[in-house]
Enzyme design. Structure first.
Site, PDB file in Angstrom:
ATOM      1  N   PRO A 154       6.463  16.328 -10.019  1.00 48.07           N
ATOM      2  CA  PRO A 154       4.653  15.932  -9.940  1.00 48.07           C
ATOM      3  C   PRO A 154       3.735  16.020  -8.637  1.00 48.07           C
ATOM      4  O   PRO A 154       4.398  15.255  -7.745  1.00 48.07           O
ATOM      5  CB  PRO A 154       3.884  15.054 -10.721  1.00 48.07           C
ATOM      6  CG  PRO A 154       5.796  14.689 -11.332  1.00 48.07           C
ATOM      7  CD  PRO A 154       6.604  15.318 -11.131  1.00 48.07           C
ATOM      8  N   GLU A 155       2.986  16.956  -8.360  1.00 50.23           N
ATOM      9  CA  GLU A 155       2.344  16.188  -7.213  1.00 50.23           C
ATOM     10  C   GLU A 155       0.874  15.497  -7.044  1.00 50.23           C
ATOM     11  O   GLU A 155       0.991  15.128  -8.210  1.00 50.23           O
ATOM     12  CB  GLU A 155       1.435  17.519  -6.331  1.00 50.23           C
ATOM     13  CG  GLU A 155       3.443  18.459  -6.013  1.00 50.23           C
ATOM     14  CD  GLU A 155       3.075  19.642  -5.172  1.00 50.23           C
ATOM     15  OE1 GLU A 155       2.446  20.116  -4.202  1.00 50.23           O
ATOM     16  OE2 GLU A 155       3.959  21.375  -5.311  1.00 50.23           O
TER      17      GLU A 155
ATOM     18  N   ARG B 255       2.876   2.570   3.916  1.00 52.04           N
ATOM     19  CA  ARG B 255       4.332   2.991   3.988  1.00 52.04           C
ATOM     20  C   ARG B 255       3.733   4.787   4.209  1.00 52.04           C
ATOM     21  O   ARG B 255       4.388   5.563   4.287  1.00 52.04           O
ATOM     22  CB  ARG B 255       5.303   2.856   3.078  1.00 52.04           C
ATOM     23  CG  ARG B 255       5.957   1.386   3.926  1.00 52.04           C
ATOM     24  CD  ARG B 255       7.553   1.561   3.734  1.00 52.04           C
ATOM     25  NE  ARG B 255       7.321   1.232   1.544  1.00 52.04           N
ATOM     26  CZ  ARG B 255       7.433  -0.014   1.614  1.00 52.04           C
ATOM     27  NH1 ARG B 255       7.197  -1.144   1.746  1.00 52.04           N
ATOM     28  NH2 ARG B 255       7.425  -0.075  -0.179  1.00 52.04           N
TER      29      ARG B 255
ATOM     30  N   ASN C 263       6.523  20.756  -2.756  1.00 53.32           N
ATOM     31  CA  ASN C 263       6.751  22.196  -2.469  1.00 53.32           C
ATOM     32  C   ASN C 263       5.600  22.698  -2.976  1.00 53.32           C
ATOM     33  O   ASN C 263       5.834  23.535  -1.627  1.00 53.32           O
ATOM     34  CB  ASN C 263       8.127  22.299  -3.589  1.00 53.32           C
ATOM     35  CG  ASN C 263       8.786  22.909  -2.803  1.00 53.32           C
ATOM     36  OD1 ASN C 263       8.544  23.609  -1.382  1.00 53.32           O
ATOM     37  ND2 ASN C 263       9.204  23.637  -3.504  1.00 53.32           N
TER      38      ASN C 263
ATOM     39  N   ARG D   5      13.955  21.358  -1.294  1.00 54.82           N
ATOM     40  CA  ARG D   5      13.252  22.031  -1.853  1.00 54.82           C
ATOM     41  C   ARG D   5      13.233  23.840  -1.196  1.00 54.82           C
ATOM     42  O   ARG D   5      13.454  24.027  -0.270  1.00 54.82           O
ATOM     43  CB  ARG D   5      11.804  22.154  -2.093  1.00 54.82           C
ATOM     44  CG  ARG D   5      11.781  20.245  -2.018  1.00 54.82           C
ATOM     45  CD  ARG D   5      12.519  20.214  -3.905  1.00 54.82           C
ATOM     46  NE  ARG D   5      11.470  20.711  -5.283  1.00 54.82           N
ATOM     47  CZ  ARG D   5      11.093  19.861  -5.482  1.00 54.82           C
ATOM     48  NH1 ARG D   5      10.513  18.711  -4.849  1.00 54.82           N
ATOM     49  NH2 ARG D   5      10.674  20.857  -6.743  1.00 54.82           N
TER      50      ARG D   5
END
Ligand SMILES: [Zn+2]
Length: 275
Positions: free
Chosen positions: A2-3, A124, A165, A263
């Site tokens: 999932p993005e 981070r 990706n 990827r």
């Protein structure tokens, strides 16, 4: 995987179902029993995402931290009948009220953390184009000092959070940037254009649940949003993603592919030049 738009939608849906309620929290699978017991009986305050991380605040300084990883899912169902929903599959975490059940399966990470730990995780992460006030300067500072490729940098969640990706391949095509160009050779104006493009595109992913990048579909979804009614797109199309060997929509050259940062990357060698 999932993005960022998927996590953003998930936070929104969790809020709609659980904010202001005191859900029962359990671990039907048994792998999160102690964490679930910590959250059970507390009010669910709100949820938010940063990149691919989901955070849900419960009262008295307890935060649920979830990363779905490659195969994780978090489904939220509105009850169609009174009573408990049957448990299907390996449910790590279940949130349940009389009206809704949220089931988390197969996450990479599911933990209860403190506000300080939430800050540390966020510290981070690079800027997320879907956050209310992201700072793209933080991403730029890392890109301009790096000899890694821009394709690799865009996938590094410490540089830019939420892009995966599909968005990386598509945005580099849209901005006509060769994916293997080194970060230190990216112009400031190019980074600004990539960033602004993501700021424009990713909310369309939140609205539709699909990664929308091709100009005609972008225009259609933007018009729908302006009209207040989003038509779910039947089919996602792309410029280059998963189109290896097919003709480029702009110039007709064959789309190329290569593995970058683990990827498959896709690009047009004609539209996206090295220099
Ligand atoms: Zn082309």
């Amino acid at each position: 995987m999932p993005e960022g738009h998927t996590l953003h939608r998930l936070a929104r849906d969790l809020d709609a179902a659980f904010a202001g309620t005191t859900p029962s929290v359990t671990s039907p699978q048994g792998k999160f029993t102690a964490g679930a017991a910590l959250l059970d009986g507390r009010e669910f305050v709100h949820a938010m995402s940063w990149g691919k991380h989901l955070f849900a605040e419960f009262t008295a300084d307890a935060w649920l931290h979830v990363h779905l990883g490659l195969i994780g899912t978090f489904t939220i169902d509105r009850h169609a009948y009174v009573g408990e929903m049957p448990v299907v599959g390996q449910v790590r975490l279940r949130l349940a009220t009389d009206e809704h059940t949220g089931d988390l399966r197969g996450p990479n990470l599911c933990a209860v953390i403190t506000p300080d730990q939430v800050e540390a995780v966020m510290g981070r992460l690079g800027p997320d184009p879907l956050r209310p006030d992201p700072d793209p300067e933080l991403g730029w500072r890392k890109i301009t000092r790096s000899n890694r490729s821009i394709a690799e940098l865009l996938m590094d969640q410490g540089v830019l959070a939420g892009v995966g990706n599909v968005y990386r391949s598509e945005v580099l095509f849209r901005q006509r940037v060769h994916p293997l160009r080194e970060g230190r050779r990216i112009k400031r104006s190019t980074w600004d254009a990539i960033w602004l493009d993501l700021v424009e595109l990713m909310p369309l992913g939140v609205a539709t649940g699909k990664i929308v990048t091709v100009a005609e579909q972008v225009a259609q979804v933007q018009a729908d949003l302006a009209a207040g009614e989003v038509d779910p797109l039947e089919e996602r199309t792309s410029y280059v993603y998963r189109r290896a060997g097919e003709p480029c929509r702009a110039c007709g050259s064959r789309i190329r592919t290569q593995v970058v940062a683990g990827r498959n990357l896709f690009w047009c060698g004609n539209c996206q030049r090295r220099s």
